[in-house]
Design a protein around this motif. Structure first.
Motif, short mmCIF file in Angstrom:
data_model
loop_
_atom_site.label_atom_id
_atom_site.label_comp_id
_atom_site.label_asym_id
_atom_site.label_seq_id
_atom_site.Cartn_x
_atom_site.Cartn_y
_atom_site.Cartn_z
N CYS A 1 49.90 31.50 -17.14
CA CYS A 1 49.90 30.28 -16.34
C CYS A 1 48.55 29.56 -16.35
O CYS A 1 47.50 30.19 -16.36
CB CYS A 1 50.30 30.59 -14.90
SG CYS A 1 51.95 31.32 -14.77
N LEU A 2 48.63 28.24 -16.31
CA LEU A 2 47.45 27.40 -16.21
C LEU A 2 46.96 27.33 -14.78
O LEU A 2 45.75 27.39 -14.52
CB LEU A 2 47.81 25.98 -16.68
CG LEU A 2 46.80 24.86 -16.46
CD1 LEU A 2 45.57 25.08 -17.34
CD2 LEU A 2 47.44 23.50 -16.74
N ARG A 3 47.90 27.20 -13.84
CA ARG A 3 47.56 27.08 -12.42
C ARG A 3 48.78 27.39 -11.59
O ARG A 3 49.90 27.52 -12.10
CB ARG A 3 47.04 25.69 -12.09
CG ARG A 3 48.04 24.56 -12.23
CD ARG A 3 47.51 23.23 -11.70
NE ARG A 3 46.44 22.71 -12.50
CZ ARG A 3 46.58 21.78 -13.45
NH1 ARG A 3 47.79 21.30 -13.72
NH2 ARG A 3 45.55 21.36 -14.14
N VAL A 4 48.55 27.50 -10.28
CA VAL A 4 49.62 27.66 -9.31
C VAL A 4 49.76 26.35 -8.54
O VAL A 4 48.77 25.80 -8.05
CB VAL A 4 49.32 28.81 -8.33
CG1 VAL A 4 50.40 28.88 -7.25
CG2 VAL A 4 49.22 30.13 -9.06
N LEU A 5 51.00 25.85 -8.43
CA LEU A 5 51.29 24.71 -7.59
C LEU A 5 51.83 25.23 -6.26
O LEU A 5 52.89 25.86 -6.24
CB LEU A 5 52.33 23.79 -8.22
CG LEU A 5 52.07 23.24 -9.61
CD1 LEU A 5 53.19 22.27 -9.99
CD2 LEU A 5 50.73 22.54 -9.68
N VAL A 6 51.11 24.99 -5.19
CA VAL A 6 51.61 25.32 -3.87
C VAL A 6 52.26 24.04 -3.36
O VAL A 6 51.59 23.10 -2.94
CB VAL A 6 50.49 25.81 -2.95
CG1 VAL A 6 51.01 26.13 -1.56
CG2 VAL A 6 49.84 27.06 -3.57
N GLU A 7 53.59 24.01 -3.48
CA GLU A 7 54.37 22.78 -3.30
C GLU A 7 55.13 22.84 -1.98
O GLU A 7 56.19 23.45 -1.90
CB GLU A 7 55.36 22.62 -4.45
CG GLU A 7 54.71 22.69 -5.82
CD GLU A 7 55.65 22.27 -6.92
OE1 GLU A 7 55.86 21.06 -7.08
OE2 GLU A 7 56.19 23.16 -7.60
N MET A 8 54.60 22.21 -0.95
CA MET A 8 55.19 22.30 0.37
C MET A 8 56.27 21.25 0.55
O MET A 8 56.01 20.05 0.48
CB MET A 8 54.10 22.16 1.43
CG MET A 8 53.08 23.31 1.39
SD MET A 8 53.83 24.93 1.79
CE MET A 8 54.23 25.61 0.16
N THR A 9 57.50 21.70 0.75
CA THR A 9 58.64 20.79 0.83
C THR A 9 58.94 20.33 2.26
O THR A 9 59.76 19.44 2.45
CB THR A 9 59.90 21.45 0.25
OG1 THR A 9 60.17 22.66 0.96
CG2 THR A 9 59.70 21.77 -1.23
N SER A 10 58.29 20.92 3.24
CA SER A 10 58.49 20.47 4.62
C SER A 10 57.84 19.10 4.80
O SER A 10 56.72 18.87 4.34
CB SER A 10 57.87 21.47 5.60
OG SER A 10 57.89 20.93 6.92
N GLY A 11 58.51 18.23 5.51
CA GLY A 11 57.94 16.94 5.82
C GLY A 11 57.05 16.97 7.05
O GLY A 11 56.46 15.94 7.41
N ASN A 12 56.94 18.13 7.68
CA ASN A 12 56.09 18.29 8.85
C ASN A 12 54.76 18.86 8.41
O ASN A 12 54.70 19.95 7.83
CB ASN A 12 56.78 19.22 9.87
CG ASN A 12 55.93 19.45 11.10
OD1 ASN A 12 54.96 20.20 11.07
ND2 ASN A 12 56.31 18.82 12.21
N GLY A 13 53.66 18.15 8.70
CA GLY A 13 52.35 18.58 8.21
C GLY A 13 51.94 19.95 8.70
O GLY A 13 51.43 20.76 7.92
N GLU A 14 52.14 20.23 9.98
CA GLU A 14 51.72 21.53 10.53
C GLU A 14 52.52 22.66 9.89
O GLU A 14 51.95 23.70 9.53
CB GLU A 14 51.89 21.54 12.05
CG GLU A 14 50.91 20.64 12.79
CD GLU A 14 51.06 20.76 14.29
OE1 GLU A 14 51.88 21.57 14.76
OE2 GLU A 14 50.34 20.04 15.01
#
Length: 237
Positions: free
Chosen positions: A148-161
Motif C-alpha cells: 500500500c501507498l497510504r491509508v485512507l481514513v474515510e469517515m462516512t458520518s456526517g457528524n463531525g464529532e
C-alpha cells in the motif's frame, strides 16, 4: 498533502459544476492544481455518465488529465458498486492499458484483498480505504502493508464529532499494529471540515472536493472544486 476528489458518483443534479466527461475532469484538474491541490482522485465515467472501470474509458480520461496537468498524480476509485459490479469488474482492472498512479480500495468490500493484489501486480499503488474500526481491524489482519501507498481514513458520518471519534479509533488500531504508512484523513458532508482541520492539526494528508461535500466552511455552496481547495489551504495556514 492535499488531494482533490473531483466528482465521486455525483451528477450535475447535485451541483452543476461536477465534472463528468474526460474533458471536464481535465479542465477541473487544471483549476484545482492552480488552487493548490497536489494530487487527484477521480471516478471515471462512461458516455452515459455512469461510473465505469472499462479500459478504454479509463484510458481516455487518464490521458486527457495527464495532458492537462503533466506530472500530477491521478488516483481512481474501484468501488464494488461500479458496473459490472463485484468481482466481475476485476477483468476491467486487469485489462487497463493506461494506468492511474494509484487506486483506492475499500476494505469493507469482500474482494478487497483480491483487488489490492490485482493493482499490485499491475504496478499501481494502493490507497487502503478504512471507513470504520472494523475495516481497520481487517486491514491490519489481512493486508501486507508493503502493498500500500497510504491509508485512507474515510469517515462516512456526517457528524463531525462522531467522525473524529471513529477516526481516532482507527488511528489507535493502526498504531497497535505498527503500521507506519502515511495517512490521509477525510470526512463526508457535515464532517468534511472537521476532518480537514484535524488532518492539518495532526500533520496528516487530507482531501477536499465535490465527492465529499459541496459546502465551504462558512456553509455557502462552493462555486467549484477549486474554491474548496483554496478554503482547505486557508485552514492549513
Amino acid at each position: 498533502m492535499l488531494q482533490a476528489c473531483l466528482n465521486g458518483g455525483l451528477s450535475k443534479s447535485t451541483h452543476p459544476g461536477v465534472p463528468m466527461s474526460a474533458s471536464e475532469l481535465a479542465c477541473d484538474a487544471v483549476a484545482v492544481r492552480a488552487a493548490g491541490a497536489e494530487e487527484l482522485h477521480i471516478h471515471v465515467r462512461a458516455e452515459d455518465g455512469a461510473e465505469t472501470l472499462e479500459p478504454s474509458a479509463l484510458a481516455k480520461t487518464i490521458q486527457a488529465i495527464r495532458r492537462a496537468v503533466p506530472g500530477m498524480p491521478i488516483g481512481v476509485g474501484t468501488g464494488a458498486w461500479i458496473m459490472p459490479g463485484g468481482r466481475r469488474r476485476h477483468r476491467h482492472i486487469r485489462d487497463w492499458t493506461e494506468k492511474p498512479d494509484y487506486a483506492s480500495v475499500n476494505l469493507g468490500e469482500a474482494d478487497a484483498p483480491e483487488v489490492i493484489d490485482l493493482l499490485t501486480i499491475g504496478g499501481i499503488d494502493v490507497e487502503a480505504g478504512l471507513w470504520n474500526s472494523q475495516d481497520a481491524e481487517r486491514f491490519v489482519a489481512e493486508i501486507d502493508f508493503k502493498k500500500c501507498l497510504r491509508v485512507l481514513v474515510e469517515m462516512t458520518s456526517g457528524n463531525g464529532e462522531e467522525a473524529l471519534r471513529e477516526a481516532h479509533q482507527v488511528f489507535s488500531i493502526l498504531r497497535r499494529a505498527d503500521c507506519a504508512l502515511p495517512v490521509l484523513l477525510h470526512g463526508e458532508a457535515g464532517s468534511v471540515w472537521p476532518c480537514v482541520r484535524e488532518a492539518w492539526r495532526l500533520d496528516l494528508s487530507t482531501r477536499i472536493g465535490f465527492e465529499d461535500g459541496v459546502h465551504l466552511p462558512n456553509g455557502a455552496v462552493a462555486a467549484n472544486n477549486a474554491d474548496l481547495v483554496r478554503a482547505a489551504i486557508q485552514l492549513r495556514g
